[in-house]
Design a protein around this motif. Structure first.
Motif, PDB file in Angstrom:
ATOM      1  N   ALA A  66      40.146   8.663  57.712  1.00 22.81           N
ATOM      2  CA  ALA A  66      38.797   9.227  57.733  1.00 22.81           C
ATOM      3  C   ALA A  66      38.595  10.126  58.950  1.00 22.81           C
ATOM      4  N   ARG A  67      39.109   9.701  60.106  1.00 18.64           N
ATOM      5  CA  ARG A  67      38.889  10.470  61.322  1.00 18.64           C
ATOM      6  C   ARG A  67      39.665  11.777  61.313  1.00 18.64           C
ATOM      7  N   TYR A  68      40.919  11.728  60.881  1.00 13.58           N
ATOM      8  CA  TYR A  68      41.764  12.916  60.966  1.00 13.58           C
ATOM      9  C   TYR A  68      41.931  13.634  59.625  1.00 13.58           C
ATOM     10  N   GLY A  69      41.391  13.045  58.576  1.00 16.63           N
ATOM     11  CA  GLY A  69      41.442  13.686  57.271  1.00 16.63           C
ATOM     12  C   GLY A  69      40.081  14.203  56.852  1.00 16.63           C
ATOM     13  N   SER A  70      39.225  13.275  56.382  1.00 16.24           N
ATOM     14  CA  SER A  70      37.868  13.655  55.978  1.00 16.24           C
ATOM     15  C   SER A  70      36.978  12.421  56.012  1.00 16.24           C
ATOM     16  N   GLU A  71      35.806  12.564  56.635  1.00 22.54           N
ATOM     17  CA  GLU A  71      34.850  11.457  56.671  1.00 22.54           C
ATOM     18  C   GLU A  71      34.301  11.143  55.284  1.00 22.54           C
ATOM     19  N   LYS A  72      34.503  12.052  54.334  1.00 23.72           N
ATOM     20  CA  LYS A  72      33.969  11.844  52.988  1.00 23.72           C
ATOM     21  C   LYS A  72      34.638  10.677  52.273  1.00 23.72           C
ATOM     22  N   ILE A  73      35.766  10.193  52.795  1.00 25.38           N
ATOM     23  CA  ILE A  73      36.437   9.068  52.132  1.00 25.38           C
ATOM     24  C   ILE A  73      35.791   7.742  52.512  1.00 25.38           C
ATOM     25  N   ARG A  74      34.902   7.724  53.504  1.00 26.94           N
ATOM     26  CA  ARG A  74      34.247   6.483  53.899  1.00 26.94           C
ATOM     27  C   ARG A  74      33.219   6.077  52.851  1.00 26.94           C
ATOM     28  N   GLY A  75      33.059   4.780  52.642  1.00 31.73           N
ATOM     29  CA  GLY A  75      32.067   4.305  51.698  1.00 31.73           C
ATOM     30  C   GLY A  75      32.637   4.123  50.310  1.00 31.73           C
TER      31      GLY A  75
END
Length: 549
Positions: free
Chosen positions: A85-94
């Motif tokens: 999530a930090r180094y890829g995309s925060e959109k994967i959280r949740g």
């Protein structure tokens, strides 16, 4: 009064055929994405908890892993998700659905390409290392991302792009659960924010293709087949569905509140512990829960099957209801990756199975199924989807009426007690707002000639107009004195909705109203088109979908 013109019940053009054709290919992509995600979850689960290379779907609780692995694997999985999530995309959280809704409502259905890869991968890591989540939220986001990516390569409107994005999301759902009708209903009740042929037809096409492809990829039978031969459903059992619905609604409120209380608690760590580490903390919670009730780990399709077949012991039922709810809600608030639907199936079925110990006997698994439908209706705030999902997952068609009663009751309890659902609260916390109430826009059933100001005298008023001797419009005079000879005009039979869009699109505040013969009839201002017309409908009476006007 009979109104002439090309008005109709629905607005649809032949272009929908092009969108449906693209939806067919997106449906195929959604089915393949669902298959890959389920295989990846199986691969990681087998590798982590059994030390073998296999892709079959297994539950961590069935593999009897040592205690240190049960405790540590979710922590490592959470750490991997945090790094992604930090180094890829925060959109994967949740759990994926709020992100899909946000893309549809506020980002013109545009999804970044990397989300299509990172979201399912992160979900597979989270679930495969013991996370108590479902695959449906990630596959909705993944299928939606695939549909959005295809649409972004084409010259499409925002509405057409939305239709293809939702088509991909619904296709992924249909392929995952072999539930085509429920997937279409979920799209209508939750994702589309409309019920129009222009979006319904592409979504249905994608779902049909995904369901057809599921048979060779994942099988064609029900996910949780239930034997209903011994069920004896009577009026008392059907009416008791109200009680299960109340319990399901209260459970939905409780787990929704738990998720967001957990999120609030993790937010207190901001500034002291980077959010990248939060999923690992959530993983520790999962590991502790797994030591108490090992079968609470993972997607848990085997547990749902035992609950719905009546083979679950009381200790398992109570353990799932308590421990699964806690570790799912608390860990989801950490921002890890995973879905909400499968956990809702499990805790809802456990609720119904527990209630079945004091309710009249109907048949093995009956009350568990009713509890499942009620909890889904309360958590998702999509009661029809809850009913149809329950039926398509089990093929227990004889339970339709009690499921409808329970799901609708839980929906009512949830809506009365909680302003937002687990799917929409995150959007509200980010400053957005959405309404899930559908109604006919009254401006689509009123017409320009009801609010226009008739031209009187020399034709002055909100606009300075030029007309010829026959009363036909020849131009509009601007304040500078310049004459616009081909101005934007409205027709008397244009709806207020269409007229409003035309004026806003042209960045003007007023326009002349011209009849089919070119005769000037009046003027209409944006204020009149936007305001509630005083006395509208007084000059005529019409029946419309919005009622009497």
């Amino acid at each position: 009064m009979r109104r002439p013109g090309p008005l109709s019940d629905f607005t649809l053009t032949p272009r929908v055929g092009v969108i449906v054709a693209w939806a067919v290919s997106i449906g195929a992509l959604g089915a393949v994405a669902a298959w890959l995600l389920l295989r990846l979850i199986g691969l990681i689960t087998n590798a982590v908890f059994a030390g073998r290379l296999a892709t079959d779907t297994v539950s961590p609780g069935q593999l009897h892993a040592p205690w240190w692995l049960v405790l540590g694997a979710p922590v490592v999985g959470g750490l991997v998700v945090g790094v992604m999530a930090r180094y890829g995309s925060e959109k994967i959280r949740g759990h994926g659905m709020p992100e899909a809704l946000e893309a549809i409502l506020f980002k013109r259905s545009i999804v970044e390409p990397k989300v299509a890869v990172l979201k399912p991968t992160s979900a597979a890591v989270s679930i495969g290392t013991g996370g108590p989540f479902g695959a449906e939220g990630p596959i909705i986001m993944t299928g939606g991302a695939l549909g959005s990516l295809v649409a972004q390569r084409l010259t499409l409107s925002d509405d057409e792009r939305k239709a293809l994005m939702v088509a991909g999301a619904a296709a992924g759902m249909a392929a995952t659960f072999n539930a085509p009708l429920a997937s279409v209903l979920l799209a209508v009740e939750l994702l589309l924010f409309e019920w129009r042929p222009r979006s319904f037809l592409p979504v249905t096409a994608a779902v049909v293709v995904a369901t057809l492809l599921r048979a060779p990829l994942l099988g064609s039978g029900p996910i949780f087949g239930v034997d209903t031969a011994d069920w004896r459903i009577g009026v008392p059992a059907e009416l008791l569905g109200v009680g299960i619905g109340v319990l399901g609604g209260l459970l939905a409120v409780a787990v929704t509140a738990l998720v967001y209380r957990s999120e609030d608690a993790f937010e207190l760590l901001r500034g002291r512990v980077h959010w990248m580490w939060w999923p690992a903390i959530g993983g520790l919670i999962i590991g502790i829960g797994g030591l108490i009730v090992p079968r609470a780990l993972g997607v848990g399709y085997d547990v749902i099957g035992d609950l719905l077949s009546g083979h679950a012991a009381l200790s398992l039922i109570v353990g799932i209801l308590v421990v699964k709810s806690l570790i799912w809600g608390l860990s989801l608030g950490s921002g890890t990756s995973g879905g909400v639907l499968a956990p809702t199936f499990m805790i809802g079925a456990a609720l119904g199975a527990l209630a079945g110990f004091v309710l009249p006997a109907v048949g093995p698994g009956f009350w568990a199924l009713v509890g499942l439908a009620a909890t889904v209706g309360g958590v998702m705030r999509s009661p029809l989807t809850g009913v149809v999902f329950s039926l398509e997952l089990t093929h227990a068609w004889s339970a339709l009426l009690p499921l409808l009663i329970a799901s609708a009751t839980a929906y009512g309890v949830s809506v009365l007690l909680l302003r937002r659902s687990v799917l929409t609260e995150k959007i509200a916390r980010r400053g957005g707002h959405l309404s899930r109430e559908y109604e006919v826009d009254p401006y689509s059933t009123r017409f320009v000639d009801e609010v226009m100001a008739p031209v009187v005298g020399d034709g002055s008023g909100p606009l300075r107009l030029q007309v010829d001797d026959d009363g036909r419009l020849t131009g509009v005079v601007r304040r500078s004195g310049e004459v616009v000879e081909d101005p934007v005009t409205l027709g008397p039979d244009d709806t207020l909705l269409d007229a409003r869009h035309r004026l806003l699109g042209a960045r003007i505040t007023a326009a002349p109203v011209v009849g089919k013969d070119g005769a000037l009839l009046g003027t209409a201002t944006l204020a009149e088109l936007l305001g509630q017309p005083a006395g509208a409908g007084a000059s005529r009476t019409r029946l419309s979908a919005a009622g009497m006007t």
